[in-house]
Design a protein around this motif. Structure first.
Motif, PDB file in Angstrom:
ATOM      1  N   ASN A 210     -10.384   9.860  -6.061  1.00  0.00           N
ATOM      2  CA  ASN A 210     -11.058   8.567  -6.189  1.00  0.00           C
ATOM      3  C   ASN A 210     -10.146   7.403  -5.833  1.00  0.00           C
ATOM      4  O   ASN A 210     -10.596   6.392  -5.302  1.00  0.00           O
ATOM      5  N   VAL A 211      -8.868   7.544  -6.174  1.00  0.00           N
ATOM      6  CA  VAL A 211      -7.883   6.505  -5.891  1.00  0.00           C
ATOM      7  C   VAL A 211      -6.699   7.149  -5.184  1.00  0.00           C
ATOM      8  O   VAL A 211      -6.210   8.202  -5.610  1.00  0.00           O
ATOM      9  N   HIS A 213      -2.906   5.818  -3.759  1.00  0.00           N
ATOM     10  CA  HIS A 213      -1.948   4.724  -3.689  1.00  0.00           C
ATOM     11  C   HIS A 213      -0.693   5.243  -3.013  1.00  0.00           C
ATOM     12  O   HIS A 213      -0.140   6.263  -3.415  1.00  0.00           O
ATOM     13  N   GLU A 230      -4.003   1.623  -8.558  1.00  0.00           N
ATOM     14  CA  GLU A 230      -5.004   0.901  -7.782  1.00  0.00           C
ATOM     15  C   GLU A 230      -4.980   1.429  -6.350  1.00  0.00           C
ATOM     16  O   GLU A 230      -3.925   1.810  -5.832  1.00  0.00           O
ATOM     17  N   GLU A 231      -6.103   1.445  -5.707  1.00  0.00           N
ATOM     18  CA  GLU A 231      -6.163   1.832  -4.305  1.00  0.00           C
ATOM     19  C   GLU A 231      -5.292   0.899  -3.464  1.00  0.00           C
ATOM     20  O   GLU A 231      -5.319  -0.317  -3.641  1.00  0.00           O
ATOM     21  N   ARG A 238      -0.286   2.505   5.325  1.00  0.00           N
ATOM     22  CA  ARG A 238      -1.677   2.988   5.342  1.00  0.00           C
ATOM     23  C   ARG A 238      -2.396   2.591   6.621  1.00  0.00           C
ATOM     24  O   ARG A 238      -3.105   3.393   7.224  1.00  0.00           O
ATOM     25  N   ALA A 248     -11.270   1.957  -1.571  1.00  0.00           N
ATOM     26  CA  ALA A 248     -11.401   3.375  -1.928  1.00  0.00           C
ATOM     27  C   ALA A 248     -12.637   3.994  -1.280  1.00  0.00           C
ATOM     28  O   ALA A 248     -12.574   5.091  -0.718  1.00  0.00           O
ATOM     29  N   ARG A 251     -12.005   4.299   2.418  1.00  0.00           N
ATOM     30  CA  ARG A 251     -11.033   5.364   2.705  1.00  0.00           C
ATOM     31  C   ARG A 251     -11.657   6.744   2.551  1.00  0.00           C
ATOM     32  O   ARG A 251     -11.431   7.647   3.372  1.00  0.00           O
ATOM     33  N   LYS A 252     -12.475   6.965   1.541  1.00  0.00           N
ATOM     34  CA  LYS A 252     -13.096   8.269   1.323  1.00  0.00           C
ATOM     35  C   LYS A 252     -14.067   8.619   2.448  1.00  0.00           C
ATOM     36  O   LYS A 252     -14.113   9.769   2.902  1.00  0.00           O
ATOM     37  N   ALA A 274      -2.377   9.390  -7.120  1.00  0.00           N
ATOM     38  CA  ALA A 274      -3.797   9.720  -6.967  1.00  0.00           C
ATOM     39  C   ALA A 274      -4.439   9.871  -8.333  1.00  0.00           C
ATOM     40  O   ALA A 274      -3.787  10.278  -9.301  1.00  0.00           O
TER      41      ALA A 274
END
Length: 418
Positions: A210-211, A213, A230-231, A238, A248, A251-252, A274
Motif C-alpha cells: 500500500n505504501v 517509501h 508515507e508514500e 523514484r 500511492a 504507483r500501484k 513498505a
C-alpha cells in the motif's frame, strides 16, 4: 468457534519456523530480521488483538490515524528493508545458509517445535521452491552516478501467501467467486493457484504494498505505533531512475504494467520502506470480509484433519493453523521474510503462554502428516459453485461488475489483500 483458538505471530528469513522469533504485536519497537540476503526492521499490528504473548496491547495508535481510521484497517505488516548483494556464486535460499537466522532477544516455546517439526520445515522450504514460475526473469541493472548497482527487478520481488500442502479440500463453496472479487476489486496483480498441491498467491511487491517509501523513512514513532511511512521518499530516484509516479494509487496502477516492473529495481544496499494493510481480514472473528462477500474462515478450517497414511479426512479438530506472508524472489525462489500468523488451540497453551510439551509433539506430527500424507481428493475451482453460498457469491460479484461498468466509485479503500 474463533474463541477456541489463540493467535501468535512469528517471523524469520525463511520457512523454518524453528528459527523464527515471536513478534510482539502492537508494540512500537520493531524486531530485526537479518540474513545474508537482507536486513529488515518489522512491525506487525492487529486491531482487536487477543493473542500471544499474553498481555499484548489489543490495538495500536496506528489504527486511529488516517487513512487507517477511515478505512477501518484490521492489520498491518510494515517493514524497512535493505537488500544485500548475494555472495558470489550463491543463488540458493537463505534457508540453506548456516548464519541466516532472525536476530533479536524475543523467543517463545510455541515457535520452537520438535526435531520432527524441523525436518518438516526443511521439507516445506524445498516444496515451496517448486512454486517458482517457469518463466525466469533475470536480475536487472540500472545506471547511476556510482556505476552500475544491481538489485532485484520489479518483476521478481513478490509478496503474498503460500502453503506447504493442498488446501483445496478445505476451500469453501464460492471461493472461486471470492478470488474474482479479490483480483477485480483489490489486487489485479495477484497470480497463483489456490487449488494446486502447493497453493500460492503472489503479487509484485511494487504493486501489492500500500505504501512504498524510498529511503530509511525515519525512526519508529511510538505515537504512531512504530514504523510509519508515507508514500514517496527519494523522489529524484523514484521519478528519474525508476519513473514511478508520486501517489500511492498512481504507483500501484503504474506498477501493474510490464515496463514499470522492468524499470524499477530494488537496489542492493539501498533502503526501502513498505506497509501492507487492509480492512478485509478480521483476526478477532477469524473472518475474511470482502466487498459483498464474507467468509468465516474457521468454519472451513476447524474439524479438518489429515491422515498421514490414507489422506482421509476425519473430524478431529486440528491443533494449529497458519497463515503465511512471504517476501520472495520469483526467479530464484530465495525468501527474504516470512511472517506467520499461527492459531493454536487455547487448551494447548499454558498460563505462561507457552505450548504444552504434549501439544508441541502433537503439532509436529500433525504438520508432518499434512506434508507427507496421502493424496487429497482434488476439487476443481468451479465445484460447489451451484450451491446456495456459491450462487449468492456469484450474484454479488455480478453486481460489482455492473457497478464497475457504470463507473461507480469503489468502497472499502484502495488496499490490497492476499
Amino acid at each position: 468457534m474463533a474463541d477456541k483458538y489463540i493467535i501468535q505471530v512469528t517471523a524469520g528469513p525463511d520457512y523454518d519456523i524453528d528459527q523464527h522469533i515471536v513478534v510482539p504485536v502492537n508494540t512500537p519497537d520493531p524486531v530485526k530480521i537479518s540474513s545474508e540476503l537482507i536486513d529488515i526492521d518489522l512491525n506487525v499490528r492487529v486491531q482487536n488483538y487477543q493473542g500471544l504473548p499474553r498481555n499484548s496491547p489489543t490495538t495500536s495508535p496506528y489504527f486511529s490515524l488516517e487513512p487507517h481510521a477511515t478505512n477501518q484497517d484490521q492489520y498491518s505488516i510494515a517493514l524497512r528493508f535493505t537488500p544485500k548483494r548475494p555472495p558470489p556464486g550463491s543463488r540458493t535460499s537463505t534457508s540453506t545458509s548456516t548464519g541466516s537466522s532472525a536476530t533479536g532477544s524475543r523467543t517463545s516455546s510455541p515457535s520452537r517445535q520438535s526435531s520432527s517439526s524441523s525436518r518438516a520445515s526443511s521439507l516445506s522450504a524445498r516444496l515451496s521452491r517448486r512454486n517458482t514460475d517457469s518463466k525466469k526473469s533475470s536480475v536487472t541493472k540500472k545506471p547511476s552516478d556510482a556505476g552500475e548497482p544491481s538489485g532485484i527487478s520489479g518483476h521478481d520481488l513478490q509478496f503474498g501467501n503460500d502453503f506447504d500442502h493442498p488446501i483445496r479440500d478445505r476451500l469453501p463453496p464460492g471461493f472461486g467467486y471470492a478470488m474474482n472479487i479479490v483480483k477485480w476489486w483489490i489486487d489485479p496483480g495477484l497470480e497463483g493457484d489456490a487449488y494446486a498441491d502447493r497453493p500460492h498467491l503472489y503479487g509484485p511487491a511494487l504493486s501489492s504494498f500500500n505504501v512504498v517509501h524510498v529511503g530509511k523513512g525515519g525512526r519508529a514513532d511510538p505515537e504512531k505505533g512504530g514504523l510509519w511511512f508515507e508514500e514517496g521518499g527519494d523522489e529524484e530516484w523514484r521519478q528519474e531512475v525508476a519513473g514511478a509516479p508520486q501517489g500511492a494509487k498512481e504507483r500501484k496502477a503504474w506498477a501493474l504494467k510490464a515496463p514499470a516492473k522492468e524499470r524499477w529495481v530494488w537496489e542492493y544496499g539501498r533502503t526501502y520502506c513498505a506497509d501492507f494493510f487492509n480492512p478485509y481480514l478480521d483476526f478477532k472473528e477469524l473472518a475474511l470480509r470482502l466487498p459483498g462477500f464474507t467468509l468465516p474462515v474457521m468454519k472451513y478450517w476447524d474439524g479438518q484433519s489429515l491422515s498421514a497414511n490414507t489422506g482421509d479426512q476425519n473430524k478431529q479438530r486440528r491443533r494449529s493453523h497458519a497463515l503465511r506472508y512471504v517476501l520472495r524472489n520469483r526467479s530464484t525462489a530465495d525468501t527474504y521474510l516470512i511472517v506467520v500468523f499461527t492459531l493454536y488451540l487455547r487448551e494447548d497453551i499454558d498460563e505462561d503462554g507457552e505450548l504444552k510439551p504434549e501439544a508441541r509433539e502433537a503439532i509436529a506430527r500433525e504438520r508432518q502428516a499434512f506434508m507427507v500424507g496421502g493424496e487429497v481428493e482434488e476439487k476443481g475451482e468451479g465445484e460447489g459453485g451451484n450451491d446456495k453460498e456459491g450462487e449468492e457469491a456469484r450474484k454479488k460479484l455480478e453486481g460489482l461488475e455492473i457497478a464497475k461498468e457504470k463507473g461507480e466509485e469503489k468502497t472499502g479503500g484502495d488496499d490490497d489483500v492476499d
